[in-house]
Design a protein around this motif. Sequence first.
Motif, PDB file in Angstrom:
ATOM      1  N   ILE A   1       0.841  -1.196   0.000  1.00 46.04           N
ATOM      2  CA  ILE A   1       0.000   0.000   0.000  1.00 46.04           C
ATOM      3  C   ILE A   1       0.877   1.248   0.000  1.00 46.04           C
ATOM      4  CG2 ILE A   1      -1.782   1.287   1.281  1.00 46.04           C
ATOM      5  CD1 ILE A   1      -2.842  -1.393   0.335  1.00 46.04           C
ATOM      6  N   ARG A   2       0.493   2.232  -0.803  1.00 42.29           N
ATOM      7  CA  ARG A   2       1.161   3.543  -0.787  1.00 42.29           C
ATOM      8  C   ARG A   2       0.680   4.289   0.455  1.00 42.29           C
ATOM      9  NH1 ARG A   2       3.142   6.853  -4.882  1.00 42.29           N
ATOM     10  NH2 ARG A   2       2.401   5.332  -6.399  1.00 42.29           N
ATOM     11  N   PRO A   3       1.583   4.810   1.277  1.00 43.06           N
ATOM     12  CA  PRO A   3       1.139   5.557   2.463  1.00 43.06           C
ATOM     13  C   PRO A   3       0.462   6.860   2.048  1.00 43.06           C
ATOM     14  CG  PRO A   3       3.529   5.675   2.241  1.00 43.06           C
ATOM     15  CD  PRO A   3       3.036   4.754   1.165  1.00 43.06           C
ATOM     16  N   PRO A   4      -0.397   7.407   2.910  1.00 47.83           N
ATOM     17  CA  PRO A   4      -1.039   8.674   2.566  1.00 47.83           C
ATOM     18  C   PRO A   4       0.015   9.771   2.383  1.00 47.83           C
ATOM     19  CG  PRO A   4      -1.520   8.063   4.844  1.00 47.83           C
ATOM     20  CD  PRO A   4      -0.789   6.920   4.225  1.00 47.83           C
ATOM     21  N   ALA A   5      -0.201  10.621   1.400  1.00 48.89           N
ATOM     22  CA  ALA A   5       0.755  11.687   1.093  1.00 48.89           C
ATOM     23  C   ALA A   5       0.797  12.751   2.182  1.00 48.89           C
ATOM     24  CB  ALA A   5       0.407  12.320  -0.248  1.00 48.89           C
ATOM     25  N   SER A   6      -0.328  12.944   2.857  1.00 48.28           N
ATOM     26  CA  SER A   6      -0.422  13.958   3.906  1.00 48.28           C
ATOM     27  C   SER A   6      -1.591  13.601   4.810  1.00 48.28           C
ATOM     28  CB  SER A   6      -0.633  15.346   3.290  1.00 48.28           C
ATOM     29  OG  SER A   6      -1.977  15.477   2.869  1.00 48.28           O
ATOM     30  N   PRO A   7      -1.745  14.311   5.933  1.00 48.34           N
ATOM     31  CA  PRO A   7      -2.906  14.053   6.785  1.00 48.34           C
ATOM     32  C   PRO A   7      -4.193  14.705   6.274  1.00 48.34           C
ATOM     33  CG  PRO A   7      -1.456  15.655   7.832  1.00 48.34           C
ATOM     34  CD  PRO A   7      -0.783  15.202   6.573  1.00 48.34           C
ATOM     35  N   ALA A   8      -4.137  15.335   5.100  1.00 43.81           N
ATOM     36  CA  ALA A   8      -5.329  15.961   4.525  1.00 43.81           C
ATOM     37  C   ALA A   8      -6.417  14.916   4.314  1.00 43.81           C
ATOM     38  CB  ALA A   8      -4.978  16.639   3.203  1.00 43.81           C
ATOM     39  N   LEU A   9      -7.652  15.339   4.462  1.00 42.54           N
ATOM     40  CA  LEU A   9      -8.780  14.425   4.364  1.00 42.54           C
ATOM     41  C   LEU A   9      -8.792  13.659   3.042  1.00 42.54           C
ATOM     42  CD1 LEU A   9     -11.343  13.286   5.626  1.00 42.54           C
ATOM     43  CD2 LEU A   9     -12.593  15.238   4.659  1.00 42.54           C
ATOM     44  N   ALA A  10      -8.566  14.324   1.936  1.00 42.75           N
ATOM     45  CA  ALA A  10      -8.601  13.653   0.631  1.00 42.75           C
ATOM     46  C   ALA A  10      -7.541  12.554   0.542  1.00 42.75           C
ATOM     47  CB  ALA A  10      -8.396  14.675  -0.487  1.00 42.75           C
ATOM     48  N   ASP A  11      -6.351  12.815   1.074  1.00 45.34           N
ATOM     49  CA  ASP A  11      -5.294  11.797   1.047  1.00 45.34           C
ATOM     50  C   ASP A  11      -5.630  10.621   1.950  1.00 45.34           C
ATOM     51  OD1 ASP A  11      -3.735  13.163  -0.804  1.00 45.34           O
ATOM     52  OD2 ASP A  11      -2.625  14.244   0.741  1.00 45.34           O
ATOM     53  N   MET A  12      -6.221  10.889   3.110  1.00 44.06           N
ATOM     54  CA  MET A  12      -6.590   9.807   4.027  1.00 44.06           C
ATOM     55  C   MET A  12      -7.723   8.964   3.446  1.00 44.06           C
ATOM     56  SD  MET A  12      -4.367   9.972   6.302  1.00 44.06           S
ATOM     57  CE  MET A  12      -4.982   8.772   7.451  1.00 44.06           C
ATOM     58  N   ILE A  13      -8.666   9.607   2.779  1.00 44.40           N
ATOM     59  CA  ILE A  13      -9.759   8.859   2.143  1.00 44.40           C
ATOM     60  C   ILE A  13      -9.203   7.956   1.048  1.00 44.40           C
ATOM     61  CG2 ILE A  13     -11.785   9.095   0.646  1.00 44.40           C
ATOM     62  CD1 ILE A  13     -12.561  11.535   2.379  1.00 44.40           C
ATOM     63  N   GLU A  14      -8.295   8.477   0.233  1.00 45.95           N
ATOM     64  CA  GLU A  14      -7.680   7.667  -0.832  1.00 45.95           C
ATOM     65  C   GLU A  14      -6.946   6.463  -0.240  1.00 45.95           C
ATOM     66  OE1 GLU A  14      -7.444   6.358  -4.255  1.00 45.95           O
ATOM     67  OE2 GLU A  14      -7.908   8.487  -4.353  1.00 45.95           O
ATOM     68  N   PHE A  15      -6.217   6.690   0.841  1.00 47.17           N
ATOM     69  CA  PHE A  15      -5.483   5.622   1.508  1.00 47.17           C
ATOM     70  C   PHE A  15      -6.437   4.546   2.040  1.00 47.17           C
ATOM     71  CE2 PHE A  15      -4.293   4.205   5.811  1.00 47.17           C
ATOM     72  CZ  PHE A  15      -3.273   3.330   5.483  1.00 47.17           C
ATOM     73  N   LEU A  16      -7.476   4.970   2.762  1.00 46.93           N
ATOM     74  CA  LEU A  16      -8.417   4.000   3.329  1.00 46.93           C
ATOM     75  C   LEU A  16      -9.188   3.269   2.236  1.00 46.93           C
ATOM     76  CD1 LEU A  16      -9.675   6.046   6.393  1.00 46.93           C
ATOM     77  CD2 LEU A  16      -8.172   4.037   6.415  1.00 46.93           C
ATOM     78  N   ASP A  17      -9.545   3.976   1.182  1.00 43.37           N
ATOM     79  CA  ASP A  17     -10.229   3.359   0.057  1.00 43.37           C
ATOM     80  C   ASP A  17      -9.357   2.263  -0.565  1.00 43.37           C
ATOM     81  OD1 ASP A  17     -12.452   3.269  -1.893  1.00 43.37           O
ATOM     82  OD2 ASP A  17     -10.923   3.986  -3.295  1.00 43.37           O
ATOM     83  N   THR A  18      -8.066   2.527  -0.676  1.00 44.25           N
ATOM     84  CA  THR A  18      -7.140   1.528  -1.213  1.00 44.25           C
ATOM     85  C   THR A  18      -7.074   0.308  -0.312  1.00 44.25           C
ATOM     86  OG1 THR A  18      -5.832   3.236  -2.318  1.00 44.25           O
ATOM     87  CG2 THR A  18      -4.748   1.121  -1.934  1.00 44.25           C
ATOM     88  N   CYS A  19      -7.007   0.519   0.993  1.00 47.45           N
ATOM     89  CA  CYS A  19      -6.976  -0.610   1.937  1.00 47.45           C
ATOM     90  C   CYS A  19      -8.228  -1.468   1.802  1.00 47.45           C
ATOM     91  CB  CYS A  19      -6.836  -0.094   3.369  1.00 47.45           C
ATOM     92  SG  CYS A  19      -5.249   0.665   3.736  1.00 47.45           S
ATOM     93  N   VAL A  20      -9.394  -0.819   1.766  1.00 44.99           N
ATOM     94  CA  VAL A  20     -10.664  -1.549   1.624  1.00 44.99           C
ATOM     95  C   VAL A  20     -10.682  -2.295   0.285  1.00 44.99           C
ATOM     96  CG1 VAL A  20     -13.163  -1.283   1.340  1.00 44.99           C
ATOM     97  CG2 VAL A  20     -11.965  -0.026   3.143  1.00 44.99           C
ATOM     98  N   HIS A  21     -10.237  -1.646  -0.768  1.00 50.18           N
ATOM     99  CA  HIS A  21     -10.215  -2.251  -2.103  1.00 50.18           C
ATOM    100  C   HIS A  21      -9.380  -3.528  -2.116  1.00 50.18           C
ATOM    101  CE1 HIS A  21     -10.037  -2.135  -6.562  1.00 50.18           C
ATOM    102  NE2 HIS A  21      -8.820  -2.607  -6.378  1.00 50.18           N
TER     103      HIS A  21
END
Length: 107
Positions: free
Chosen positions: A58-78
């Motif tokens: 998994i690519r770690p989130p680029a920043s603590p920004a909401l959009a980056d965290m959502i992308e990260f969590l979405d990838t984990c779920v996927h």
Amino acid sequence: MKTPDLQKIVGYLQDKFRLRDWKIEARYEADPRDPATGNPVYGYMNRMPEIPWASLVIRPPASPALADMIEFLDTCVHEVGHCRLAHMAAVGGSLPRRTRTTRSQGS
């Protein structure tokens, strides 16, 4: 920025997806690439449902920004979702037994 605890997130999802019998290994990679194409991806995995086992990158989130965290969590779920689908196919479906999946950037 402190990266989220990937093992806890995957463990939580593993429980929610009812994959308690699976051994799911997960690790961060700064610039994961699709092994087949070399294109950048948010995450990819290898799985062998007959064992049952999976390895997630998994690519770690680029920043603590909401959009980056959502992308990260979405990838984990996927990626964990692929394990669930493989589990269902192994029980009675027709998906391939050994599969590599990727989640491309922008998809």
